[in-house]
Design an enzyme around this catalytic site. Structure first.
Site, mmCIF file in Angstrom:
data_model
loop_
_atom_site.group_PDB
_atom_site.id
_atom_site.type_symbol
_atom_site.label_atom_id
_atom_site.label_comp_id
_atom_site.label_asym_id
_atom_site.label_seq_id
_atom_site.Cartn_x
_atom_site.Cartn_y
_atom_site.Cartn_z
ATOM 1 N N HIS A 9 0.825 -1.214 0.000
ATOM 2 C CA HIS A 9 0.000 0.000 0.000
ATOM 3 C C HIS A 9 0.861 1.267 0.000
ATOM 4 O O HIS A 9 0.390 2.333 -0.363
ATOM 5 C CB HIS A 9 -1.020 -0.010 1.151
ATOM 6 N N ASP A 56 -0.175 -7.661 1.623
ATOM 7 C CA ASP A 56 0.282 -6.265 1.527
ATOM 8 C C ASP A 56 1.810 -6.188 1.599
ATOM 9 O O ASP A 56 2.389 -5.789 2.604
ATOM 10 C CB ASP A 56 -0.362 -5.459 2.661
ATOM 11 N N SER A 147 4.361 2.111 8.260
ATOM 12 C CA SER A 147 4.013 1.058 7.299
ATOM 13 C C SER A 147 5.191 0.757 6.381
ATOM 14 O O SER A 147 5.907 1.652 5.947
ATOM 15 C CB SER A 147 2.836 1.491 6.431
#
Length: 185
Positions: A9, A56, A147
Protein backbone atom coordinates in the site's frame (compact mmCIF):
# COMPACT_ATOMS: atom_id res chain seq x y z
CA UNK A 1 21.71 -5.55 -1.98
CA UNK A 2 19.42 -4.05 -4.60
CA UNK A 3 16.02 -5.06 -3.20
CA UNK A 4 14.02 -3.32 -0.48
CA UNK A 5 10.92 -4.91 1.06
CA UNK A 6 7.97 -2.67 1.99
CA UNK A 7 4.18 -2.72 2.26
CA UNK A 8 2.39 -2.76 -1.09
CA UNK A 9 0.00 0.00 0.00
CA UNK A 10 3.05 2.29 0.32
CA UNK A 11 3.56 1.95 -3.44
CA UNK A 12 -0.07 2.28 -4.59
CA UNK A 13 -0.47 4.76 -7.43
CA UNK A 14 3.25 5.57 -7.51
CA UNK A 15 5.80 5.09 -10.22
CA UNK A 16 9.32 3.94 -9.34
CA UNK A 17 10.62 7.43 -10.12
CA UNK A 18 8.44 8.90 -7.33
CA UNK A 19 9.86 6.66 -4.61
CA UNK A 20 12.97 7.66 -2.70
CA UNK A 21 15.00 5.14 -0.71
CA UNK A 22 17.74 6.14 1.70
CA UNK A 23 20.14 3.83 3.52
CA UNK A 24 22.90 3.97 6.06
CA UNK A 25 21.56 6.58 8.49
CA UNK A 26 19.25 6.47 11.49
CA UNK A 27 18.84 10.28 11.63
CA UNK A 28 17.03 11.77 8.64
CA UNK A 29 18.66 15.17 9.27
CA UNK A 30 22.04 13.63 8.46
CA UNK A 31 21.12 12.24 5.03
CA UNK A 32 23.31 13.37 2.14
CA UNK A 33 22.62 12.97 -1.61
CA UNK A 34 24.93 9.93 -1.61
CA UNK A 35 22.60 8.20 0.88
CA UNK A 36 19.68 8.25 -1.60
CA UNK A 37 18.98 5.41 -4.01
CA UNK A 38 16.75 5.62 -7.07
CA UNK A 39 14.10 2.93 -7.49
CA UNK A 40 13.83 1.51 -11.01
CA UNK A 41 11.14 -1.13 -10.46
CA UNK A 42 8.24 -1.89 -8.12
CA UNK A 43 7.09 -5.50 -7.70
CA UNK A 44 3.86 -5.80 -5.74
CA UNK A 45 2.80 -9.22 -4.49
CA UNK A 46 0.56 -10.63 -7.27
CA UNK A 47 -2.42 -11.25 -4.98
CA UNK A 48 -2.28 -7.83 -3.30
CA UNK A 49 -5.63 -6.06 -3.39
CA UNK A 50 -5.94 -2.72 -1.59
CA UNK A 51 -9.66 -3.26 -0.96
CA UNK A 52 -9.22 -6.80 0.39
CA UNK A 53 -6.50 -5.77 2.89
CA UNK A 54 -4.10 -8.66 2.60
CA UNK A 55 -0.95 -9.80 0.84
CA UNK A 56 0.28 -6.26 1.53
CA UNK A 57 3.92 -6.58 0.47
CA UNK A 58 6.09 -5.23 -2.33
CA UNK A 59 9.71 -5.21 -3.39
CA UNK A 60 11.55 -2.13 -4.65
CA UNK A 61 14.49 -2.69 -6.99
CA UNK A 62 17.25 -0.11 -6.62
CA UNK A 63 19.08 1.29 -9.64
CA UNK A 64 22.39 0.79 -7.82
CA UNK A 65 23.24 -1.56 -4.96
CA UNK A 66 23.54 -0.42 -1.38
CA UNK A 67 27.08 -1.16 -0.13
CA UNK A 68 26.88 -4.00 2.41
CA UNK A 69 29.24 -2.08 4.70
CA UNK A 70 26.53 0.46 5.60
CA UNK A 71 23.86 -2.12 6.42
CA UNK A 72 23.37 -4.13 9.62
CA UNK A 73 24.93 -7.61 9.52
CA UNK A 74 22.74 -10.17 7.76
CA UNK A 75 22.05 -13.68 9.02
CA UNK A 76 21.88 -16.53 6.58
CA UNK A 77 18.37 -17.92 6.20
CA UNK A 78 18.34 -21.62 6.94
CA UNK A 79 16.00 -23.71 4.86
CA UNK A 80 14.18 -26.43 6.71
CA UNK A 81 10.88 -27.23 8.36
CA UNK A 82 8.60 -24.25 8.94
CA UNK A 83 9.01 -22.96 12.47
CA UNK A 84 6.32 -21.79 14.87
CA UNK A 85 5.61 -18.07 15.00
CA UNK A 86 7.83 -16.12 17.33
CA UNK A 87 6.29 -14.57 20.42
CA UNK A 88 8.31 -11.36 20.33
CA UNK A 89 10.05 -9.23 17.72
CA UNK A 90 11.23 -5.68 16.97
CA UNK A 91 9.64 -2.99 14.81
CA UNK A 92 11.27 0.24 13.68
CA UNK A 93 10.34 3.37 11.76
CA UNK A 94 10.16 7.13 11.55
CA UNK A 95 6.40 7.32 12.13
CA UNK A 96 4.39 9.92 14.01
CA UNK A 97 4.51 10.04 17.79
CA UNK A 98 2.97 12.32 20.42
CA UNK A 99 6.16 14.39 20.46
CA UNK A 100 6.59 14.33 16.66
CA UNK A 101 3.12 14.28 15.02
CA UNK A 102 4.60 14.64 11.52
CA UNK A 103 7.09 11.83 12.06
CA UNK A 104 10.34 11.41 13.89
CA UNK A 105 13.71 12.52 12.47
CA UNK A 106 15.41 9.71 14.37
CA UNK A 107 14.72 6.03 13.76
CA UNK A 108 12.64 4.61 16.60
CA UNK A 109 12.50 0.94 17.55
CA UNK A 110 10.20 -1.03 19.78
CA UNK A 111 9.96 -4.53 21.16
CA UNK A 112 6.57 -6.13 20.52
CA UNK A 113 4.79 -9.27 21.61
CA UNK A 114 3.36 -11.12 18.62
CA UNK A 115 0.44 -13.46 18.12
CA UNK A 116 -0.20 -16.33 15.76
CA UNK A 117 -2.27 -15.69 12.64
CA UNK A 118 -5.16 -17.63 14.21
CA UNK A 119 -5.14 -15.41 17.31
CA UNK A 120 -4.96 -12.26 15.19
CA UNK A 121 -7.75 -13.51 12.89
CA UNK A 122 -10.03 -13.86 15.93
CA UNK A 123 -9.47 -10.12 16.52
CA UNK A 124 -10.67 -9.23 13.02
CA UNK A 125 -7.48 -9.20 10.98
CA UNK A 126 -7.27 -10.87 7.56
CA UNK A 127 -6.09 -14.45 7.20
CA UNK A 128 -2.31 -14.85 7.49
CA UNK A 129 -1.73 -11.68 9.52
CA UNK A 130 -0.01 -11.64 12.89
CA UNK A 131 -0.60 -8.92 15.47
CA UNK A 132 1.95 -7.11 17.59
CA UNK A 133 1.62 -5.05 20.74
CA UNK A 134 3.87 -3.67 23.41
CA UNK A 135 4.51 -6.47 25.90
CA UNK A 136 1.63 -6.86 28.38
CA UNK A 137 -0.36 -4.11 26.65
CA UNK A 138 -2.99 -3.54 23.99
CA UNK A 139 -1.18 -0.40 22.85
CA UNK A 140 0.18 -0.60 19.29
CA UNK A 141 3.95 -0.49 19.07
CA UNK A 142 4.29 1.09 15.66
CA UNK A 143 3.07 4.51 14.60
CA UNK A 144 1.25 6.17 11.72
CA UNK A 145 3.88 6.32 8.99
CA UNK A 146 5.73 3.14 9.99
CA UNK A 147 4.01 1.06 7.30
CA UNK A 148 6.43 -0.95 5.22
CA UNK A 149 8.97 -1.10 8.02
CA UNK A 150 10.55 -4.31 9.24
CA UNK A 151 9.37 -6.81 11.80
CA UNK A 152 12.59 -8.51 12.88
CA UNK A 153 13.46 -11.36 15.20
CA UNK A 154 16.95 -12.70 15.92
CA UNK A 155 18.43 -10.76 13.01
CA UNK A 156 15.91 -12.02 10.44
CA UNK A 157 13.16 -10.16 8.67
CA UNK A 158 9.97 -12.01 9.61
CA UNK A 159 7.31 -9.52 8.54
CA UNK A 160 6.33 -6.08 7.35
CA UNK A 161 4.47 -3.45 9.39
CA UNK A 162 1.07 -2.69 7.93
CA UNK A 163 0.57 0.17 10.35
CA UNK A 164 -3.14 -0.44 10.72
CA UNK A 165 -4.80 -0.50 14.10
CA UNK A 166 -7.94 -2.54 13.67
CA UNK A 167 -9.82 -0.89 16.53
CA UNK A 168 -8.75 0.79 19.79
CA UNK A 169 -8.48 -2.43 21.77
CA UNK A 170 -6.92 -4.52 18.98
CA UNK A 171 -3.17 -4.68 18.36
CA UNK A 172 -1.20 -3.53 15.35
CA UNK A 173 -1.42 -5.78 12.30
CA UNK A 174 1.76 -7.18 10.79
CA UNK A 175 2.12 -9.19 7.59
CA UNK A 176 4.48 -12.18 8.01
CA UNK A 177 6.63 -13.01 4.99
CA UNK A 178 9.72 -14.98 6.03
CA UNK A 179 10.51 -16.11 2.45
CA UNK A 180 11.05 -12.47 1.43
CA UNK A 181 14.12 -12.38 3.69
CA UNK A 182 15.86 -14.61 1.14
CA UNK A 183 15.06 -12.21 -1.71
CA UNK A 184 15.68 -8.96 0.14
CA UNK A 185 18.86 -9.90 2.00
Amino acid sequence: PQWVVTAAHCTDGLTAARIDVAAGKTDLRKLTPADHYDVDRIAQYPFYNARAWGHDIALLHLARPVPPSILPPQRAVQRGPRQAYVRSAWVSGWGATASAPNGSDVLLTGHVSTTSPAECRRQGAPWGTICGTLPFSNQPAACWGDSGGPLESNGLLIGVVLGIVLQPSVPLALQPYLPIAVIAA
